[in-house]
Design a protein around this motif. Structure first.
Motif, mmCIF file in Angstrom:
data_model
loop_
_atom_site.group_PDB
_atom_site.id
_atom_site.type_symbol
_atom_site.label_atom_id
_atom_site.label_comp_id
_atom_site.label_asym_id
_atom_site.label_seq_id
_atom_site.Cartn_x
_atom_site.Cartn_y
_atom_site.Cartn_z
ATOM 1 N N ALA A 279 -18.663 55.628 49.306
ATOM 2 C CA ALA A 279 -18.592 55.172 50.469
ATOM 3 C C ALA A 279 -18.426 53.751 50.566
ATOM 4 O O ALA A 279 -19.133 53.027 49.449
ATOM 5 N N ARG A 280 -17.517 53.106 51.406
ATOM 6 C CA ARG A 280 -17.181 51.922 51.276
ATOM 7 C C ARG A 280 -17.368 51.166 52.592
ATOM 8 O O ARG A 280 -16.623 51.783 53.743
ATOM 9 N N SER B 221 -21.772 50.051 50.708
ATOM 10 C CA SER B 221 -20.931 50.583 49.668
ATOM 11 C C SER B 221 -21.901 51.145 48.757
ATOM 12 O O SER B 221 -22.956 50.661 48.093
ATOM 13 N N THR C 59 -18.435 53.755 60.888
ATOM 14 C CA THR C 59 -17.079 53.416 60.417
ATOM 15 C C THR C 59 -17.092 53.060 59.007
ATOM 16 O O THR C 59 -18.144 52.900 58.259
ATOM 17 N N GLY C 60 -15.860 52.839 58.260
ATOM 18 C CA GLY C 60 -15.681 52.507 57.364
ATOM 19 C C GLY C 60 -15.052 53.526 56.426
ATOM 20 O O GLY C 60 -14.172 54.219 56.915
ATOM 21 N N SER C 61 -15.432 53.766 55.271
ATOM 22 C CA SER C 61 -14.565 54.839 54.370
ATOM 23 C C SER C 61 -15.872 56.001 53.655
ATOM 24 O O SER C 61 -16.984 55.221 53.077
ATOM 25 N N SER D 120 -16.075 59.656 51.445
ATOM 26 C CA SER D 120 -15.388 60.463 50.965
ATOM 27 C C SER D 120 -16.339 61.364 49.957
ATOM 28 O O SER D 120 -17.446 61.011 49.445
ATOM 29 N N ALA E 218 -11.673 62.518 52.325
ATOM 30 C CA ALA E 218 -12.272 61.539 53.380
ATOM 31 C C ALA E 218 -12.892 62.319 54.321
ATOM 32 O O ALA E 218 -12.318 63.358 55.096
ATOM 33 N N LEU F 173 -14.746 61.111 57.234
ATOM 34 C CA LEU F 173 -14.701 60.401 58.713
ATOM 35 C C LEU F 173 -13.723 61.071 59.601
ATOM 36 O O LEU F 173 -13.893 61.014 60.961
#
Length: 535
Positions: free
Chosen positions: A276-277, A304, A337-339, A341, A346, A348
């Motif tokens: 997660a970022r 993150s 929001t963000g990233s 995986s 991914a 989201l």
């Protein structure tokens, strides 16, 4: 103790049930001196709370009490409701583990404190309100003159417990019964509440009966301890003597119940499962007739995290730090929001249909298994429910067989699977919740405060179970908790969260031994005061 203000002698408590009489308290005797704190310890079902409740006439209608309980020489057992009501709330008061269930949600905290004051003293509303404000100030509620008009839901858990203390002490009682008053609180709030009680005790000279299962707290607050098991006192005496040289095997077991050791590290080249970022979860606050956004609560603000196969990452912080919200965001239970995986995919952008097959790979175990297990379903049905979604081709017999295997794996008798959740203890219900997650053979399990409501010995058993399952199946855990002793025993790495952000992270042992950030230092100092081993 001839100088004691509270004597219990040969107290017996029985409850009539359809299955016969339950002998909950068996010939218990204890005494508390003026200004003294007596700790009453034992696991759930030991009779420690029932002993005090029965002494004060607070017993269920199917219960009966014999023996003696004398407060400053006055017998309470057998006393009628009317005379008891002149004593309870004035000369003896009680605070409970969960203040939200003790405070009326329909009345302000001020109305509730004023009611207690006026019930026992002949004073007007205005004067009682002044005393209520002073009581809130005494327990360090900020801006007490304004907050007195707040409702219970508008206050944090720690503030609600302070309100309960203010209410209990408003009439300056001789004896305060504190029944697990810090169990559900963060470690820093626990330390603050314990310090507050000690300070108020010195100021008012009251005695305290402190009921708990946490021996670290006992070491800190009490000089004498009573150890109870299955309704009986098995040992009592000075804390230093009982804990330093315990005579009864049960006391030795309680003292040895702290989770010990460290998790075996995951291989350095283990593949990344969750990455997660810059994850953000913001909740808009809308006000006014048009519901315009006037503010934003940043529950998670740019976090993150990486989780490898076979690894456990502990996430710690106080209530409101965002740790549970982060776990739910990773599971796509709330918008973020963000990233995020999972195995380089991914998450989201995925809709509900695309997420469904992935949900069996990422499972969640909640803090309160009783609240997350349907009371209308048998344990076998609860455990197998996920198979209806993820393996619909299975027959009923095959689902039942898999449920039996899952129960055996969490060390419960599979023959019990036709029983309902209320027929199990708290520790057994948590094993059932774990079995429900494990039956789907997930890769990642998010554990959200899975041991916080359990006795220390049960916590130790759950930690050992989770370690065994992790090693057997190569599981990865996100372990969310405010209990640093448990996190230390479970985690490879720790993330420390505050106000939605990560303030510090690192490998478990170096971070606990030498934290860099002031907030982490404060968390660890509070935990050390109630028994965390930082070696």
């Amino acid at each position: 103790m001839p100088e004691a203000i509270f004597h219990i002698r040969n107290l017996d408590v029985r409850f009539r049930t359809n299955q016969g009489d339950v002998h909950a308290v068996k010939s218990v005797s204890l005494s508390i001196g003026p200004g003294e704190t007596l700790a009453i310890v034992g696991e759930s079902g030991s009779g420690k709370s029932q002993t005090m409740l029965a002494s004060l006439g607070l017993i269920a209608s199917n219960g009966s009490v014999t023996g003696s309980a004398r407060l400053t020489g006055h017998e309470l057992v057998g006393l009628g409701e009317a005379p008891l009501n002149t004593i309870r709330g004035r000369r003896v008061t009680m605070i409970f583990q969960e203040p939200m269930t003790s405070l009326d949600p329909l009345f302000t905290i001020g109305q509730q404190i004023v009611s207690v004051i006026r019930r026992h003293r002949d004073i007007g509303k205005a004067e009682a309100r002044k005393e209520a404000i002073a009581a809130l100030e005494r327990v360090r509620i900020p801006d007490a003159a304004r907050r007195i008009d707040a409702y219970p839901h508008e206050m944090s858990g720690g503030q609600r417990q302070r309100v309960m203390i203010a209410m209990a002490l408003a009439n300056k009682p001789d004896l305060l019964v504190a029944d697990e008053p810090t169990t559900a609180l963060d470690v820093t709030i626990q330390a603050e509440i314990l310090d507050l009680l000690a300070e108020l005790q010195r100021e008012m000279g009251m005695a305290i009966a402190f009921i708990t299962h946490d021996l670290g707290i006992v070491r800190r607050i009490a000089r004498r301890v009573v150890v109870m098991r299955r309704g009986e006192v098995v040992e009592q005496g000075p804390v230093a003597e009982v804990f330093g040289n315990p005579r009864h095997p049960y006391t030795r077991m309680l003292l040895d119940a702290e989770p010990k050791g460290l998790k075996a590290p995951a291989p350095a080249d283990s593949p990344v499962l969750i990455e997660a970022r810059d994850v953000k979860v913001h909740f808009p606050i809308r006000t006014g007739l048009l519901s315009r956004v006037t503010n934003v609560v940043k529950a998670v603000d740019g976090v993150s995290i990486t989780l490898r196969r076979g690894e456990t990452v502990g996430i710690v912080g106080e209530s409101g730090s965002g740790k549970s919200t982060l776990g739910r965001a990773i599971m796509r239970m709330i918008p973020a929001t963000g990233s995020i995986s999972f195995e380089d995919r991914a998450l989201l952008p995925l809709d509900k249909a695309a997420m469904r097959p992935l949900r069996r790979q990422i499972q969640l175990v909640f803090q309160d298994p009783y609240g997350s297990l349907s009371p209308r379903m048998t344990v076998g049905e609860i455990i197998a429910e996920g198979l209806l979604v993820h393996e619909p081709h299975l027959s009923a017999a095959e689902r039942d067989r898999r449920a039996a295997e899952a129960l055996n794996e969490v060390q419960l008798d599979a023959a019990l699977r036709n029983r309902f959740p209320h027929e199990f203890s708290g520790g057994q219900r948590q094993r059932i919740a774990i079995a429900r997650a494990m039956i789907l053979k997930p890769r990642v399990v998010i554990l959200d405060e899975p041991t916080s409501a359990l006795d220390r010995s049960i916590q130790k058993a759950i930690v050992e179970l989770l370690r065994d399952l992790q090693q057997k199946h190569g599981l990865s855990y996100l372990f969310i908790s405010h209990d640093l002793a448990i996190v230390r025993a479970m985690s490879d790495r720790i993330l420390v969260m505050k106000d939605g952000r990560v303030v510090e992270e690192g490998e478990t042992v170096p971070l606990i031994r030498a934290p860099r950030e002031a907030y982490t230092q404060r968390l660890l100092a509070a935990a050390a005061e109630i028994g965390l081993d930082r070696s």
